[in-house]
Design an enzyme around this catalytic site. Structure first.
Site, PDB file in Angstrom:
ATOM      1  N   SER A   1      17.249  -5.486 -30.108  1.00 12.87           N
ATOM      2  CA  SER A   1      18.042  -5.448 -28.985  1.00 12.87           C
ATOM      3  C   SER A   1      17.558  -6.590 -28.311  1.00 12.87           C
ATOM      4  O   SER A   1      16.559  -7.352 -27.845  1.00 12.87           O
ATOM      5  CB  SER A   1      17.472  -4.581 -28.390  1.00 12.87           C
ATOM      6  OG  SER A   1      18.487  -4.360 -26.453  1.00 12.87           O
TER       7      SER A   1
ATOM      8  N   TYR B   1      11.427   1.470 -25.080  1.00 14.86           N
ATOM      9  CA  TYR B   1      12.511   0.680 -26.275  1.00 14.86           C
ATOM     10  C   TYR B   1      11.746  -0.504 -26.420  1.00 14.86           C
ATOM     11  O   TYR B   1      11.997  -0.638 -27.700  1.00 14.86           O
ATOM     12  CB  TYR B   1      13.027   1.861 -26.107  1.00 14.86           C
ATOM     13  CG  TYR B   1      14.930   0.753 -26.835  1.00 14.86           C
ATOM     14  CD1 TYR B   1      14.632   1.028 -27.905  1.00 14.86           C
ATOM     15  CD2 TYR B   1      15.490  -0.341 -26.056  1.00 14.86           C
ATOM     16  CE1 TYR B   1      16.247   0.673 -28.559  1.00 14.86           C
ATOM     17  CE2 TYR B   1      17.087  -0.668 -26.668  1.00 14.86           C
ATOM     18  CZ  TYR B   1      16.745   0.137 -27.637  1.00 14.86           C
ATOM     19  OH  TYR B   1      17.574  -0.316 -28.649  1.00 14.86           O
TER      20      TYR B   1
END
Ligand SMILES: NC(=O)c1ccc[n+]([C@@H]2O[C@H](COP(=O)([O-])OP(=O)(O)OC[C@H]3O[C@@H](n4cnc5c(N)ncnc54)[C@H](OP(=O)(O)O)[C@@H]3O)[C@@H](O)[C@H]2O)c1
Length: 321
Positions: A156, A181
Protein backbone atom coordinates in the site's frame (compact mmCIF):
# COMPACT_ATOMS: atom_id res chain seq x y z
CA UNK A 1 8.27 8.83 -8.03
CA UNK A 2 7.30 7.21 -11.31
CA UNK A 3 10.19 5.77 -13.28
CA UNK A 4 8.49 3.82 -16.05
CA UNK A 5 5.20 4.50 -17.75
CA UNK A 6 2.99 2.14 -19.70
CA UNK A 7 -0.02 4.40 -19.60
CA UNK A 8 -2.25 2.52 -22.02
CA UNK A 9 -2.04 -0.80 -20.16
CA UNK A 10 -5.42 -2.40 -19.28
CA UNK A 11 -6.70 -5.84 -18.29
CA UNK A 12 -7.04 -6.63 -22.01
CA UNK A 13 -3.24 -6.50 -22.22
CA UNK A 14 -2.81 -9.43 -19.81
CA UNK A 15 -1.24 -12.14 -21.98
CA UNK A 16 -2.97 -15.48 -22.57
CA UNK A 17 -2.47 -17.66 -19.49
CA UNK A 18 -3.58 -21.11 -20.67
CA UNK A 19 -1.98 -23.93 -18.65
CA UNK A 20 -0.84 -21.43 -16.01
CA UNK A 21 -1.72 -21.96 -12.38
CA UNK A 22 -2.34 -18.91 -10.22
CA UNK A 23 -3.04 -18.70 -6.49
CA UNK A 24 -4.79 -15.54 -5.27
CA UNK A 25 -5.19 -14.97 -1.52
CA UNK A 26 -8.36 -13.11 -0.53
CA UNK A 27 -9.97 -13.95 -3.88
CA UNK A 28 -13.58 -13.78 -2.70
CA UNK A 29 -13.91 -9.99 -2.78
CA UNK A 30 -12.24 -6.70 -3.66
CA UNK A 31 -8.99 -6.66 -5.60
CA UNK A 32 -8.42 -10.41 -5.32
CA UNK A 33 -11.84 -11.09 -6.82
CA UNK A 34 -11.28 -8.70 -9.73
CA UNK A 35 -7.82 -10.11 -10.44
CA UNK A 36 -9.20 -13.66 -10.32
CA UNK A 37 -11.78 -12.76 -12.95
CA UNK A 38 -9.10 -11.46 -15.33
CA UNK A 39 -6.70 -14.36 -14.73
CA UNK A 40 -9.46 -16.90 -15.47
CA UNK A 41 -10.74 -14.94 -18.46
CA UNK A 42 -7.23 -15.20 -19.90
CA UNK A 43 -7.23 -18.97 -19.44
CA UNK A 44 -5.45 -19.48 -16.11
CA UNK A 45 -6.45 -22.14 -13.59
CA UNK A 46 -6.99 -20.06 -10.47
CA UNK A 47 -6.97 -21.34 -6.93
CA UNK A 48 -9.04 -18.91 -4.88
CA UNK A 49 -7.47 -19.04 -1.41
CA UNK A 50 -10.14 -17.79 0.97
CA UNK A 51 -10.56 -17.83 4.74
CA UNK A 52 -14.25 -18.61 4.31
CA UNK A 53 -14.88 -21.30 1.71
CA UNK A 54 -18.59 -20.31 1.76
CA UNK A 55 -17.70 -16.79 0.69
CA UNK A 56 -15.19 -18.26 -1.76
CA UNK A 57 -17.80 -20.55 -3.33
CA UNK A 58 -20.31 -17.69 -3.59
CA UNK A 59 -17.67 -15.61 -5.40
CA UNK A 60 -16.79 -18.55 -7.65
CA UNK A 61 -20.45 -18.99 -8.64
CA UNK A 62 -20.69 -15.30 -9.56
CA UNK A 63 -17.47 -15.42 -11.55
CA UNK A 64 -18.47 -18.57 -13.41
CA UNK A 65 -21.39 -16.69 -14.96
CA UNK A 66 -18.82 -14.63 -16.88
CA UNK A 67 -16.81 -15.44 -19.94
CA UNK A 68 -13.99 -17.55 -18.46
CA UNK A 69 -11.67 -19.97 -20.26
CA UNK A 70 -9.71 -21.07 -17.20
CA UNK A 71 -10.89 -22.96 -14.14
CA UNK A 72 -11.69 -21.76 -10.62
CA UNK A 73 -11.11 -23.76 -7.46
CA UNK A 74 -11.77 -22.60 -3.93
CA UNK A 75 -9.43 -23.66 -1.12
CA UNK A 76 -9.43 -22.78 2.57
CA UNK A 77 -6.64 -20.47 3.69
CA UNK A 78 -6.78 -18.51 6.93
CA UNK A 79 -3.65 -16.38 7.10
CA UNK A 80 -4.38 -15.76 10.77
CA UNK A 81 -3.64 -19.41 11.53
CA UNK A 82 -0.32 -21.03 10.57
CA UNK A 83 -1.87 -24.52 10.73
CA UNK A 84 -4.30 -23.42 8.01
CA UNK A 85 -1.41 -21.99 5.94
CA UNK A 86 0.45 -25.31 6.23
CA UNK A 87 -2.64 -27.35 5.30
CA UNK A 88 -3.27 -25.16 2.27
CA UNK A 89 0.34 -25.49 1.07
CA UNK A 90 0.41 -29.28 1.68
CA UNK A 91 -2.82 -29.75 -0.25
CA UNK A 92 -1.66 -27.50 -3.08
CA UNK A 93 1.68 -29.32 -3.36
CA UNK A 94 -0.05 -32.70 -3.41
CA UNK A 95 -2.47 -31.75 -6.18
CA UNK A 96 -0.43 -29.48 -8.48
CA UNK A 97 2.79 -29.98 -10.44
CA UNK A 98 3.82 -26.34 -10.21
CA UNK A 99 2.74 -22.79 -9.44
CA UNK A 100 3.23 -20.00 -11.97
CA UNK A 101 1.90 -17.00 -10.05
CA UNK A 102 1.31 -16.46 -6.35
CA UNK A 103 -0.60 -13.27 -5.49
CA UNK A 104 -0.12 -12.42 -1.83
CA UNK A 105 -3.11 -10.10 -1.81
CA UNK A 106 -5.36 -10.69 1.23
CA UNK A 107 -5.25 -8.13 3.99
CA UNK A 108 -6.89 -6.22 6.78
CA UNK A 109 -6.51 -2.49 7.49
CA UNK A 110 -6.58 -0.34 10.60
CA UNK A 111 -8.47 -2.77 12.80
CA UNK A 112 -8.56 -2.75 16.61
CA UNK A 113 -5.83 -4.86 18.21
CA UNK A 114 -6.60 -8.56 17.91
CA UNK A 115 -4.36 -11.63 17.84
CA UNK A 116 -4.09 -14.49 15.37
CA UNK A 117 -4.30 -18.15 16.40
CA UNK A 118 -0.52 -18.05 16.90
CA UNK A 119 -0.61 -14.93 19.07
CA UNK A 120 0.58 -12.39 16.48
CA UNK A 121 -0.99 -8.93 16.21
CA UNK A 122 -3.49 -9.52 13.41
CA UNK A 123 -2.39 -6.94 10.83
CA UNK A 124 1.26 -8.01 11.09
CA UNK A 125 0.20 -11.65 11.32
CA UNK A 126 -2.18 -11.73 8.35
CA UNK A 127 -0.69 -9.14 6.01
CA UNK A 128 2.96 -10.10 6.49
CA UNK A 129 3.67 -13.26 8.53
CA UNK A 130 0.91 -15.38 6.96
CA UNK A 131 2.12 -14.52 3.48
CA UNK A 132 5.76 -14.99 4.49
CA UNK A 133 4.93 -18.53 5.63
CA UNK A 134 2.72 -19.26 2.63
CA UNK A 135 5.37 -18.19 0.11
CA UNK A 136 8.07 -20.25 1.82
CA UNK A 137 5.86 -23.32 1.90
CA UNK A 138 4.95 -22.90 -1.79
CA UNK A 139 8.51 -22.28 -2.93
CA UNK A 140 9.06 -25.80 -4.27
CA UNK A 141 5.87 -25.47 -6.33
CA UNK A 142 7.02 -22.08 -7.66
CA UNK A 143 10.42 -23.53 -8.56
CA UNK A 144 8.70 -26.42 -10.33
CA UNK A 145 6.82 -24.06 -12.70
CA UNK A 146 7.52 -24.41 -16.38
CA UNK A 147 9.32 -21.09 -17.02
CA UNK A 148 9.63 -18.05 -14.76
CA UNK A 149 7.24 -18.02 -11.80
CA UNK A 150 6.22 -14.83 -10.03
CA UNK A 151 5.38 -13.92 -6.46
CA UNK A 152 3.41 -10.67 -6.27
CA UNK A 153 2.99 -9.09 -2.86
CA UNK A 154 0.30 -6.46 -2.43
CA UNK A 155 1.44 -3.51 -0.33
CA UNK A 156 0.00 0.00 0.00
CA UNK A 157 1.13 3.59 -0.46
CA UNK A 158 0.69 3.74 3.33
CA UNK A 159 3.94 1.71 3.61
CA UNK A 160 5.72 5.04 3.13
CA UNK A 161 4.81 6.13 6.65
CA UNK A 162 5.61 2.69 8.05
CA UNK A 163 8.41 1.68 10.39
CA UNK A 164 9.27 -1.79 11.67
CA UNK A 165 9.18 -1.52 15.46
CA UNK A 166 11.45 -4.46 16.29
CA UNK A 167 11.16 -3.67 20.01
CA UNK A 168 7.37 -4.03 19.94
CA UNK A 169 6.53 -5.83 16.70
CA UNK A 170 3.19 -7.09 17.96
CA UNK A 171 2.05 -3.74 19.37
CA UNK A 172 1.82 -5.14 22.89
CA UNK A 173 3.21 -2.05 24.64
CA UNK A 174 1.71 0.55 22.37
CA UNK A 175 -0.85 -0.05 19.62
CA UNK A 176 -2.03 2.37 16.97
CA UNK A 177 -4.17 0.74 14.26
CA UNK A 178 -2.75 2.85 11.42
CA UNK A 179 0.88 2.46 12.56
CA UNK A 180 0.33 -1.30 12.71
CA UNK A 181 -1.14 -1.28 9.19
CA UNK A 182 1.73 0.85 7.86
CA UNK A 183 4.26 -1.48 9.55
CA UNK A 184 2.65 -4.53 7.92
CA UNK A 185 2.64 -2.87 4.49
CA UNK A 186 6.30 -1.81 4.81
CA UNK A 187 7.00 -5.42 5.80
CA UNK A 188 5.32 -6.51 2.52
CA UNK A 189 7.76 -4.43 0.44
CA UNK A 190 10.83 -5.34 2.51
CA UNK A 191 9.84 -9.00 2.15
CA UNK A 192 9.31 -8.77 -1.62
CA UNK A 193 12.75 -7.19 -2.19
CA UNK A 194 14.59 -9.47 0.22
CA UNK A 195 12.95 -12.50 -1.40
CA UNK A 196 14.21 -11.31 -4.79
CA UNK A 197 17.77 -10.94 -3.49
CA UNK A 198 17.63 -14.48 -2.08
CA UNK A 199 16.13 -15.88 -5.28
CA UNK A 200 18.89 -14.18 -7.27
CA UNK A 201 21.60 -15.66 -5.07
CA UNK A 202 20.05 -19.10 -5.45
CA UNK A 203 19.71 -18.69 -9.23
CA UNK A 204 16.00 -19.52 -8.96
CA UNK A 205 13.74 -18.81 -11.92
CA UNK A 206 11.22 -16.99 -9.74
CA UNK A 207 10.64 -13.22 -9.67
CA UNK A 208 9.34 -11.39 -6.61
CA UNK A 209 7.48 -8.15 -7.29
CA UNK A 210 5.73 -5.71 -4.93
CA UNK A 211 2.70 -3.67 -5.90
CA UNK A 212 0.05 -1.34 -4.53
CA UNK A 213 -3.42 -0.54 -5.86
CA UNK A 214 -3.62 3.18 -5.12
CA UNK A 215 -7.01 3.84 -3.57
CA UNK A 216 -9.82 1.47 -4.57
CA UNK A 217 -13.39 1.10 -3.33
CA UNK A 218 -13.51 -2.32 -1.62
CA UNK A 219 -14.57 -3.89 1.70
CA UNK A 220 -11.16 -3.01 3.17
CA UNK A 221 -12.13 0.42 4.45
CA UNK A 222 -15.21 -0.73 6.35
CA UNK A 223 -13.68 -3.59 8.38
CA UNK A 224 -11.86 -1.40 10.92
CA UNK A 225 -14.85 0.87 11.70
CA UNK A 226 -17.16 -2.17 11.84
CA UNK A 227 -14.90 -4.02 14.27
CA UNK A 228 -14.50 -0.89 16.39
CA UNK A 229 -18.27 -0.30 16.28
CA UNK A 230 -17.72 3.24 14.99
CA UNK A 231 -20.66 4.41 12.88
CA UNK A 232 -19.07 7.78 12.36
CA UNK A 233 -15.85 6.32 10.92
CA UNK A 234 -17.91 3.98 8.74
CA UNK A 235 -19.87 6.89 7.26
CA UNK A 236 -16.65 8.88 6.76
CA UNK A 237 -14.96 5.93 5.01
CA UNK A 238 -17.95 5.42 2.72
CA UNK A 239 -18.02 9.11 1.81
CA UNK A 240 -14.25 9.11 1.12
CA UNK A 241 -14.59 6.02 -1.06
CA UNK A 242 -17.45 7.56 -3.04
CA UNK A 243 -15.50 10.79 -3.56
CA UNK A 244 -11.94 9.61 -4.19
CA UNK A 245 -11.60 5.88 -4.75
CA UNK A 246 -11.31 4.18 -8.12
CA UNK A 247 -13.35 1.04 -8.81
CA UNK A 248 -11.91 -2.28 -7.61
CA UNK A 249 -11.36 -3.41 -11.25
CA UNK A 250 -8.93 -0.51 -11.70
CA UNK A 251 -7.29 -1.18 -8.32
CA UNK A 252 -6.53 -4.74 -9.43
CA UNK A 253 -4.49 -3.60 -12.44
CA UNK A 254 -1.12 -3.10 -10.70
CA UNK A 255 -1.29 -6.65 -9.32
CA UNK A 256 -2.21 -8.01 -12.77
CA UNK A 257 0.58 -6.00 -14.39
CA UNK A 258 3.11 -7.16 -11.78
CA UNK A 259 1.98 -10.76 -12.25
CA UNK A 260 1.92 -10.94 -16.04
CA UNK A 261 3.59 -8.05 -17.92
CA UNK A 262 6.66 -9.38 -19.74
CA UNK A 263 8.55 -6.14 -19.04
CA UNK A 264 8.39 -6.56 -15.27
CA UNK A 265 11.51 -7.68 -13.43
CA UNK A 266 11.92 -9.11 -9.96
CA UNK A 267 12.51 -6.48 -7.27
CA UNK A 268 10.26 -3.88 -8.88
CA UNK A 269 7.35 -2.01 -7.31
CA UNK A 270 4.22 -1.38 -9.37
CA UNK A 271 1.40 1.08 -8.70
CA UNK A 272 -1.04 3.36 -10.49
CA UNK A 273 0.73 6.25 -12.17
CA UNK A 274 -2.12 8.80 -12.11
CA UNK A 275 -3.20 11.44 -9.59
CA UNK A 276 -1.05 11.15 -6.40
CA UNK A 277 -0.34 7.51 -7.39
CA UNK A 278 -3.89 6.73 -6.21
CA UNK A 279 -5.47 5.89 -9.56
CA UNK A 280 -4.59 5.32 -13.20
CA UNK A 281 -2.75 2.77 -15.29
CA UNK A 282 0.01 0.70 -13.68
CA UNK A 283 3.61 1.86 -13.78
CA UNK A 284 6.89 0.84 -12.19
CA UNK A 285 7.49 3.15 -9.24
CA UNK A 286 9.90 3.89 -6.46
CA UNK A 287 8.93 2.74 -2.95
CA UNK A 288 10.05 4.49 0.27
CA UNK A 289 13.76 4.83 1.12
CA UNK A 290 13.22 2.60 4.16
CA UNK A 291 11.88 -0.22 1.99
CA UNK A 292 15.28 -0.51 0.24
CA UNK A 293 17.18 -0.89 3.54
CA UNK A 294 18.80 -4.33 3.32
CA UNK A 295 19.73 -4.56 7.01
CA UNK A 296 16.12 -3.91 8.03
CA UNK A 297 14.93 -6.47 5.47
CA UNK A 298 17.37 -9.14 6.65
CA UNK A 299 16.41 -8.59 10.27
CA UNK A 300 12.72 -8.79 9.42
CA UNK A 301 13.39 -11.99 7.48
CA UNK A 302 15.14 -13.66 10.46
CA UNK A 303 12.39 -12.60 12.84
CA UNK A 304 9.73 -13.84 10.41
CA UNK A 305 11.46 -17.23 10.10
CA UNK A 306 11.64 -17.48 13.87
CA UNK A 307 8.02 -16.50 14.46
CA UNK A 308 6.50 -18.68 11.73
CA UNK A 309 8.90 -21.62 11.92
CA UNK A 310 9.12 -21.48 8.11
CA UNK A 311 12.66 -21.42 6.77
CA UNK A 312 13.26 -20.90 3.06
CA UNK A 313 16.66 -22.56 2.77
CA UNK A 314 16.98 -21.25 -0.78
CA UNK A 315 20.73 -21.38 -0.99
CA UNK A 316 20.87 -24.92 0.40
CA UNK A 317 18.43 -25.95 -2.33
CA UNK A 318 20.67 -24.29 -4.94
CA UNK A 319 23.77 -26.15 -3.70
CA UNK A 320 21.91 -29.45 -3.84
CA UNK A 321 20.80 -28.94 -7.46
N1 LIG B 1 -8.55 -1.02 -1.46
C1 LIG B 1 -7.54 -0.14 -1.33
O1 LIG B 1 -7.67 1.06 -1.56
C2 LIG B 1 -6.19 -0.65 -0.94
C3 LIG B 1 -5.16 0.31 -0.82
C4 LIG B 1 -3.89 -0.14 -0.49
C5 LIG B 1 -3.64 -1.47 -0.29
N2 LIG B 1 -4.65 -2.38 -0.40
C6 LIG B 1 -4.33 -3.81 -0.16
O2 LIG B 1 -4.98 -4.62 -1.11
C7 LIG B 1 -5.21 -5.92 -0.55
C8 LIG B 1 -6.62 -6.35 -0.86
O3 LIG B 1 -7.52 -5.48 -0.21
P1 LIG B 1 -8.98 -5.15 -0.76
O4 LIG B 1 -9.01 -3.68 -0.92
O5 LIG B 1 -9.35 -6.01 -1.87
O6 LIG B 1 -9.81 -5.47 0.58
P2 LIG B 1 -11.09 -6.41 0.82
O7 LIG B 1 -12.13 -6.14 -0.19
O8 LIG B 1 -11.42 -6.22 2.26
O9 LIG B 1 -10.50 -7.87 0.59
C9 LIG B 1 -9.57 -8.40 1.50
C10 LIG B 1 -9.50 -9.91 1.31
O10 LIG B 1 -8.59 -10.43 2.28
C11 LIG B 1 -9.22 -11.51 2.92
N3 LIG B 1 -8.70 -11.77 4.26
C12 LIG B 1 -8.78 -10.98 5.36
N4 LIG B 1 -8.26 -11.64 6.41
C13 LIG B 1 -7.85 -12.85 5.97
C14 LIG B 1 -7.27 -13.97 6.58
N5 LIG B 1 -7.04 -14.04 7.90
N6 LIG B 1 -6.96 -15.04 5.83
C15 LIG B 1 -7.23 -15.05 4.51
N7 LIG B 1 -7.81 -14.02 3.88
C16 LIG B 1 -8.12 -12.93 4.61
C17 LIG B 1 -10.69 -11.12 2.97
O11 LIG B 1 -11.52 -12.23 3.26
P3 LIG B 1 -12.99 -12.01 3.88
O12 LIG B 1 -13.85 -11.46 2.78
O13 LIG B 1 -13.37 -13.38 4.32
O14 LIG B 1 -12.83 -11.05 5.01
C18 LIG B 1 -10.85 -10.60 1.56
O15 LIG B 1 -10.99 -11.66 0.67
C19 LIG B 1 -4.88 -5.81 0.94
O16 LIG B 1 -3.60 -6.36 1.15
C20 LIG B 1 -4.81 -4.30 1.19
O17 LIG B 1 -3.92 -3.96 2.21
C21 LIG B 1 -5.92 -2.00 -0.73
Amino acid sequence: MVTTSDSAWTADDVPELDDRTVVVTGANTGLGYEATRVFARKGADVVMACRSTDRGEAARRELRDGDLRGSLDVAALDLADLDSVRSFADEFGATHDGLDVLCNNAGVMAIPRRETADGFETQFGVNHLGHFALTGLLLDSLRAADGEARVVTQSSGVHERGEIDFADLQGEDDYDEWDAYAQSKLANVLFAYELQRRLDRAGADVASVACHPGYADTDLQRRGPEMAGSRLRLVAMKAANAAFAQPAEAGALPMLYAATAPAIEGGEYVGPGGLFDMRGAPTVQQSSDRSYDRRRAERLWSVSEELTGVSYDLEAAATAE
